[in-house]
Structures are given as C-alpha cells and as structure tokens.
Design a protein around this motif. Structure first.
Motif, mmCIF file in Angstrom:
data_model
loop_
_atom_site.group_PDB
_atom_site.id
_atom_site.type_symbol
_atom_site.label_atom_id
_atom_site.label_comp_id
_atom_site.label_asym_id
_atom_site.label_seq_id
_atom_site.Cartn_x
_atom_site.Cartn_y
_atom_site.Cartn_z
ATOM 1 N N ALA A 51 0.722 -1.225 0.028
ATOM 2 C CA ALA A 51 -0.085 -0.033 0.053
ATOM 3 C C ALA A 51 0.804 1.356 0.007
ATOM 4 N N LEU A 52 2.307 1.203 0.597
ATOM 5 C CA LEU A 52 2.808 2.260 0.583
ATOM 6 C C LEU A 52 3.183 3.222 -0.665
ATOM 7 N N PRO A 53 3.645 2.469 -1.785
ATOM 8 C CA PRO A 53 3.665 3.226 -3.163
ATOM 9 C C PRO A 53 2.277 3.757 -3.494
ATOM 10 N N GLY A 54 1.217 2.969 -3.448
ATOM 11 C CA GLY A 54 -0.180 3.675 -3.721
ATOM 12 C C GLY A 54 -0.568 4.975 -2.936
ATOM 13 N N LEU A 55 -0.124 4.837 -1.534
ATOM 14 C CA LEU A 55 -0.173 6.002 -0.916
ATOM 15 C C LEU A 55 0.372 7.333 -1.378
ATOM 16 N N ILE A 56 1.748 6.954 -1.641
ATOM 17 C CA ILE A 56 2.565 8.028 -2.603
ATOM 18 C C ILE A 56 1.840 8.456 -3.904
ATOM 19 N N GLY A 57 1.436 7.459 -4.547
ATOM 20 C CA GLY A 57 0.680 8.075 -5.835
ATOM 21 C C GLY A 57 -0.402 8.596 -5.592
ATOM 22 N N SER A 58 -1.419 8.432 -4.542
ATOM 23 C CA SER A 58 -2.765 8.968 -4.145
ATOM 24 C C SER A 58 -2.195 10.520 -3.784
ATOM 25 N N ILE A 59 -0.970 10.797 -3.021
ATOM 26 C CA ILE A 59 -0.685 11.943 -2.613
ATOM 27 C C ILE A 59 -0.190 13.029 -3.711
ATOM 28 N N VAL A 60 0.423 12.526 -4.662
ATOM 29 C CA VAL A 60 0.464 13.110 -6.186
ATOM 30 C C VAL A 60 -0.713 13.551 -6.727
ATOM 31 N N ALA A 61 -1.434 12.495 -6.830
ATOM 32 C CA ALA A 61 -2.842 12.860 -7.956
ATOM 33 C C ALA A 61 -3.822 13.462 -7.067
ATOM 34 N N PHE A 62 -4.058 13.275 -5.882
ATOM 35 C CA PHE A 62 -5.258 14.081 -5.077
ATOM 36 C C PHE A 62 -4.692 15.499 -5.013
ATOM 37 N N ASN A 63 -3.575 15.492 -4.352
ATOM 38 C CA ASN A 63 -2.938 16.912 -4.013
ATOM 39 C C ASN A 63 -2.801 17.751 -5.400
ATOM 40 N N GLY A 64 -2.380 17.026 -6.383
ATOM 41 C CA GLY A 64 -2.193 17.840 -7.730
ATOM 42 C C GLY A 64 -3.584 18.460 -8.064
ATOM 43 N N LEU A 65 -4.583 17.416 -7.975
ATOM 44 C CA LEU A 65 -6.085 18.261 -8.295
ATOM 45 C C LEU A 65 -6.518 19.266 -7.323
ATOM 46 N N PHE A 66 -6.500 18.746 -6.085
ATOM 47 C CA PHE A 66 -7.255 19.509 -5.073
ATOM 48 C C PHE A 66 -6.567 20.949 -4.323
ATOM 49 N N ALA A 67 -4.960 20.793 -4.349
ATOM 50 C CA ALA A 67 -4.587 22.079 -4.052
ATOM 51 C C ALA A 67 -4.628 23.282 -4.736
ATOM 52 N N ILE A 68 -4.530 23.036 -6.187
ATOM 53 C CA ILE A 68 -4.599 24.270 -6.888
ATOM 54 C C ILE A 68 -5.908 24.629 -7.130
ATOM 55 N N THR A 69 -6.922 23.810 -7.027
ATOM 56 C CA THR A 69 -8.443 23.989 -7.044
ATOM 57 C C THR A 69 -8.699 24.888 -6.022
ATOM 58 N N ASN A 70 -8.369 24.374 -4.825
ATOM 59 C CA ASN A 70 -8.755 25.050 -3.500
ATOM 60 C C ASN A 70 -8.281 26.426 -3.486
ATOM 61 N N VAL A 71 -6.939 26.647 -3.765
ATOM 62 C CA VAL A 71 -6.133 27.914 -3.723
ATOM 63 C C VAL A 71 -6.917 28.922 -4.809
ATOM 64 N N LEU A 72 -7.288 28.444 -5.960
ATOM 65 C CA LEU A 72 -7.985 29.581 -6.973
ATOM 66 C C LEU A 72 -9.315 29.905 -6.478
ATOM 67 N N VAL A 73 -10.181 29.068 -5.966
ATOM 68 C CA VAL A 73 -11.196 29.415 -5.538
ATOM 69 C C VAL A 73 -11.239 30.328 -4.435
ATOM 70 N N LEU A 74 -10.279 30.161 -3.434
ATOM 71 C CA LEU A 74 -10.192 30.966 -2.222
ATOM 72 C C LEU A 74 -9.603 32.205 -2.717
ATOM 73 N N ASP A 75 -8.517 32.333 -3.756
ATOM 74 C CA ASP A 75 -7.942 33.511 -4.117
ATOM 75 C C ASP A 75 -8.952 34.716 -4.775
ATOM 76 N N ARG A 76 -10.193 33.752 -5.635
ATOM 77 C CA ARG A 76 -11.154 34.592 -6.099
ATOM 78 C C ARG A 76 -12.084 35.256 -5.156
ATOM 79 N N GLU A 77 -12.187 34.429 -3.930
ATOM 80 C CA GLU A 77 -13.143 34.862 -3.046
ATOM 81 C C GLU A 77 -12.675 36.150 -2.135
ATOM 82 N N ASP A 78 -11.249 36.142 -1.976
ATOM 83 C CA ASP A 78 -10.701 37.249 -1.178
ATOM 84 C C ASP A 78 -10.096 38.294 -1.772
ATOM 85 N N GLY A 79 -10.066 38.358 -3.145
ATOM 86 C CA GLY A 79 -9.823 39.389 -4.001
ATOM 87 C C GLY A 79 -8.182 39.368 -4.401
ATOM 88 N N THR A 80 -7.481 38.250 -3.985
ATOM 89 C CA THR A 80 -6.112 38.017 -4.603
ATOM 90 C C THR A 80 -5.976 38.014 -6.104
#
Length: 283
Positions: free
Chosen positions: A62-91
């Motif tokens: 499972a360890l390699p799969g966990l590492i792969g999920s970190i790459v894929a999940f955070n690659g998708l979610f991190a930039i999505t979240n920050v773009l939405v928040l930066d639109r909300e606060d005027g950044t």
C-alpha cells in the motif's frame, strides 16, 4: 527584458516565497501532513499482515499507492482550492491589475502546489521506508522512473485542478469536491489491489489518473514479483503513459482557455456578487 520572461521570474520567486510560508506556519504544516501521518500510522499497525501468498505485507504493497495518491489527489485539489479562495478574497483581482500579473500569479501557484506535493512525497517515502520497508530502489533507473512518474502524475493532475478552480465558485464547492475525490481514491487500488473490486469499478478507476499514478509508483518501488497482484499480471506501461499523457495533454490545452476566461470575468462587481451570495447562504 521581455515582460513575459520577467513575469515568469516573478512567478518563480512568488512560488518559492509561498512554499517557505507554507512550511514555516504550524497550521499549514498540520494541514499538509496530518492525513499522510494517519495513513502511515495505519500502515505501520498492519505491517506484519501478509497479503495472500505474495510474501509481502499489506503495508508494503500500500505504501507506493499512498505516495501515488498524494501526487494525484493533491495535484488536483491543492490548486483547485487555492484558486477558489483567491477569487473569494480578491487576491486574483489584485493580480489582474498588475501588468502580466496573471502570468506570475499562475506560475507561482503551480510552483507552490507542485513543491508542496513533492515535499509530502519525500517525507512519506522516507518515513515509510524506515517504519514499513519494502521499497526496492535498485539503481539510477528506478530513481529516474520514480521522478518520471511523479512528473507525469503532476502534469496529469495540476492542469485538471486549475480547470476545476476556474469553474467552481465558493469554498463550499471545493469542500463538496472532496467527496468524489475520496471516492476515487477508495476505488483506485491504493490500499488494496484493484483486482479485488468488481469489473465495472475497475473500469471507472482506470479512467482517472489516481489509479495510474499509484500503479506507476508500485512499479518502481516494489520488487518485480509484486506485479502478480495487478490486472493482467503486468505494470502496463503503455496504458499508463497513454492515460496520464492524455490527461496531461487535454489539461494543458484546456486549462489556459478556462483560466483566461476566468481572468477576463474577474472584476470588483463579480467579487461583490459572490460575497453577497455567501452572506445570503450564511443567514
């Protein structure tokens, strides 16, 4: 100097600053590493349980799969979240008022998001190798393969995350996005082989980059005999490159269009409208 080149340099500097802030603020550090730490703790507790007759523990598989999920999940979610928040606060609106400011803004966000993912992967890989073991880096080829899978996984997911960040509105939308993303992680063979799932779920999982990034990580981190638990008893490198490359190509074509449209429509009035809607939901 070319203004676009200058904007890229400013974006790189901005990304480095955001990374430094990210890794020097306790709340951000907890947010980055809490989930991987919990996952590693669970894998540590089951490190002595073998999977079938593979001779390897469930945790090692499972360890390699966990590492792969970190790459894929955070690659998708991190930039999505920050773009939405930066639109909300005027950044984002403030970045738009600066000449070539949108270029430096997006470059900075990509650098910060990719750097955050890489840092998580390095920490999880190092800690996992110590407390769980099972990794089989057997030379420069394995390290090159590891770096290649990471790069391909990020290229497949970061543009997709940027597209989602360009179309979703409000923190509530990104919160709801975590439900299907966690569902994809659950069916992507991260913590158990995909062959244990019904055929139709296997098909769904193979349409998305999370499964293929995890498969790629298993192919470079596990011994060759571990391939016996995969679909068809193969690492399926052509399919892996094809699916991840397809997501990357589509994302790199569509993301600039979506982000340019988002930037054009960003204004003080649109920000005020979003704020009014948020206030209405709150009351």
């Amino acid at each position: 100097m070319n203004p676009t080149v200058t904007a890229f340099r400013v974006g790189l500097a901005r990304g480095r600053i955001e990374l430094r802030q990210l890794f020097t603020a306790a709340p951000d550090l907890i947010g980055q590493f809490l989930t991987p730490a919990i996952a590693l703790a669970v894998l540590y507790l089951i490190r002595d349980r073998d999977y079938a007759d593979t001779g390897m523990s469930i945790a090692e598989l499972a360890l390699p799969g966990l590492i792969g999920s970190i790459v894929a999940f955070n690659g998708l979610f991190a930039i999505t979240n920050v773009l939405v928040l930066d639109r909300e606060d005027g950044t984002l609106l403030r970045a738009k008022t600066v000449p070539k400011g949108m270029i430096s803004y997006f470059v900075g966000k990509i650098v910060a998001s990719a750097g955050s993912v890489c840092a998580q992967v390095v920490v999880v890989l190092a800690v996992g190798a110590v407390i769980i073991g099972g990794s089989a880096f057997d030379g420069p080829g394995a390290w090159a393969g590891f770096a290649g899978i990471m790069l391909l996984g990020l290229l497949a997911t970061l543009p997709a995350g940027a597209i989602l960040g360009g179309v979703l509105e409000g923190p509530r939308a990104t919160f709801l996005l975590t439900v299907p993303l966690m569902g994809l992680v659950a069916i992507s063979g991260i913590f158990y082989p995909l062959t244990a799932l019904p055929g139709w779920l296997q098909g769904v999982a193979q349409a998305f980059p999370i499964y293929w990034t995890g498969l790629g990580m298993r192919s470079v981190l596990l011994p060759p005999e571990a391939v016996s638990v995969e679909i068809g008893g193969s690492w399926r490198y052509p399919e892996m490159v094809g699916v991840l490359g397809g997501w990357a190509s589509a994302g790199l074509v569509i993301a600039p269009i979506v982000l340019a449209r988002m930037a054009r429509h960003e204004s003080g009035s649109s920000m005020a409208t979003r704020r009014d809607k948020a206030m209405q939901r709150a009351f």
